[in-house]
Design an enzyme around this catalytic site. Structure first.
Site, PDB file in Angstrom:
ATOM      1  N   ARG A 140     -32.707 -34.432 -49.190  1.00 21.04           N
ATOM      2  CA  ARG A 140     -31.565 -33.640 -48.296  1.00 21.04           C
ATOM      3  C   ARG A 140     -32.441 -32.907 -47.297  1.00 21.04           C
ATOM      4  O   ARG A 140     -32.010 -31.778 -46.972  1.00 21.04           O
ATOM      5  CB  ARG A 140     -31.020 -32.543 -49.225  1.00 21.04           C
ATOM      6  CG  ARG A 140     -30.179 -33.364 -50.303  1.00 21.04           C
ATOM      7  CD  ARG A 140     -29.027 -34.134 -49.716  1.00 21.04           C
ATOM      8  NE  ARG A 140     -28.586 -34.776 -50.820  1.00 21.04           N
ATOM      9  CZ  ARG A 140     -28.791 -36.089 -51.350  1.00 21.04           C
ATOM     10  NH1 ARG A 140     -29.927 -36.491 -50.839  1.00 21.04           N
ATOM     11  NH2 ARG A 140     -28.094 -36.405 -52.538  1.00 21.04           N
ATOM     12  N   SER A 188     -20.850 -31.203 -51.784  1.00 21.17           N
ATOM     13  CA  SER A 188     -21.790 -30.435 -52.818  1.00 21.17           C
ATOM     14  C   SER A 188     -22.318 -29.163 -52.064  1.00 21.17           C
ATOM     15  O   SER A 188     -23.050 -29.263 -51.122  1.00 21.17           O
ATOM     16  CB  SER A 188     -23.140 -31.575 -53.057  1.00 21.17           C
ATOM     17  OG  SER A 188     -22.692 -32.622 -53.800  1.00 21.17           O
ATOM     18  N   GLU A 230     -26.983 -26.646 -50.028  1.00 18.50           N
ATOM     19  CA  GLU A 230     -27.222 -27.826 -49.247  1.00 18.50           C
ATOM     20  C   GLU A 230     -26.387 -27.622 -47.834  1.00 18.50           C
ATOM     21  O   GLU A 230     -26.824 -28.054 -47.011  1.00 18.50           O
ATOM     22  CB  GLU A 230     -26.594 -29.166 -49.839  1.00 18.50           C
ATOM     23  CG  GLU A 230     -26.751 -30.446 -49.235  1.00 18.50           C
ATOM     24  CD  GLU A 230     -26.594 -31.404 -50.184  1.00 18.50           C
ATOM     25  OE1 GLU A 230     -25.687 -32.397 -49.476  1.00 18.50           O
ATOM     26  OE2 GLU A 230     -26.683 -31.419 -51.358  1.00 18.50           O
TER      27      GLU A 230
END
Length: 343
Positions: free
Chosen positions: A169, A243, A339
């Site tokens: 990520r 998310s 995130e």
């Protein structure tokens, strides 16, 4: 003054972020052409004190308050074939293209390889920044190179895959020295010899129960859509940014200490002896799934997602996220990192 580049004032951002958080941008401009990028660079050079933010699909961002600067919204469009060799087809997509629509175009063109990543909200330009991933694949596996425009120097540069410093990520585009990079296009390498990626348990089980042994790219595509619709909230009904937290990565020693106290913990081995622990498992087993505070809550079907049930403010979501982090840390001594980009 700036050709087609036009700056607007006090622009409502509610419909430009998937959380549907009410916020305003002090100044706002659409970037539709290469000339607009040049004009934006000139504008920022003339106003060096101004903060700026590049906005794509608004799917990985949370506005905690109004933005006291200028937002540059990416409206660069276009998809074209970029050649082929013995192993790959190369396809270049402009950064403002909708990610899911782009995948559908590659499948229609008989150039599969991205189907595991379907239905992820956002734009093509956001994909390499986050190194988006789902159902056993990360987009870094399919990126050949990324082109960007430097808003400070007005240079146009291309980074090869290995120069993008892709990680879980993350990428080079998240580093401070790349704050002026406006991604303009991404070139993907799509394998001529297609093989299904079915390492992810939920996907594999869904395919086994719904399809014949010989799989096709559309089987993966349709299965991922079915799973996502079953587990994730509809963006047309509930505001969210997907998310909210990354899966924490622990050392071997940290993971074994966690596992000793929690034998059922869900985790995935990584290179170097590290483990990626399921943030959803941590939040669920901290007793937080379905938790609601006013108009903000933890989604009851997928605890990794924070949702806006109505008219939540940005600070409400930030407060909920902080509460989740504290409670997970207290329960498991594991730190969760967002995130989502909090502005």
């Amino acid at each position: 003054m700036f050709m087609s580049f036009s700056v607007k004032n006090d622009v409502d951002l509610t419909k430009l972020n998937t959380f549907r958080i009410t916020a305003k941008a002090k100044e706002f401009a659409d970037i539709e052409t290469a000339e607009d990028l040049d004009s934006a660079a000139d504008f920022l050079a003339q106003h060096p004190e101004k903060r700026f933010l590049i906005l794509g699909g608004g799917s990985d961002i949370l506005f905690s308050q109004d933005f006291d600067g200028i937002i540059l919204r990416n409206h660069l469009y276009g998809v074209e074939a970029a050649g082929e060799d013995e192993e790959f087809y190369y396809v270049t997509a402009a950064s403002g293209e909708d990610w899911h629509s782009f995948i559908l175009r590659t499948l229609d063109a008989k150039k599969p390889g991205l189907e595991n990543l379907t239905l992820i909200p956002g734009t093509v330009g956001g994909a390499p920044i986050q190194n988006i991933g789902a159902y056993g694949m990360e987009v870094a596996e399919r990126i050949h190179c990324v082109e960007y425009f430097d808003l400070k120097t007005k240079e146009r540069k291309v980074l090869r895959n290995e120069e993008c410093d892709f990680g879980y990520r993350t990428s080079v585009f998240k580093k401070p020295e790349m704050k002026n990079a406006f991604i303009t296009s991404v070139t993907f390498k799509l394998p001529k010899k297609w093989e299904p990626v079915i390492s992810y348990k939920d996907l594999r089980e869904h395919l086994q129960s719904n399809h014949a042994p010989e799989l096709h790219p559309t089987d993966i595509y349709n299965s991922v859509i079915a799973i996502r619709k079953r587990k994730l909230p509809s963006p047309h009904k509930l505001g969210s940014a997907g998310s909210f937290f990354k899966n924490p990565v622990l050392s071997r020693e940290e993971f074994h200490a966690l596992q000793e106290k929690n034998p059922s913990v869900v985790a995935y081995p990584m290179a170097g002896g590290r483990y990626k622990v399921s943030a959803a498992w941590l939040i669920d087993n901290a007793g937080l799934k379905g938790l609601r505070m006013g108009d903000v809550g933890v989604y009851e079907k997928q605890p990794l997602i924070i949702v806006n049930y109505g008219s939540a403010f940005g600070e409400d979501v930030v407060g909920m996220a902080q509460d989740i982090r504290v409670r997970v840390k207290n329960c498991f001594n594991v730190k969760l990192e967002p995130e989502v980009v909090i502005v």
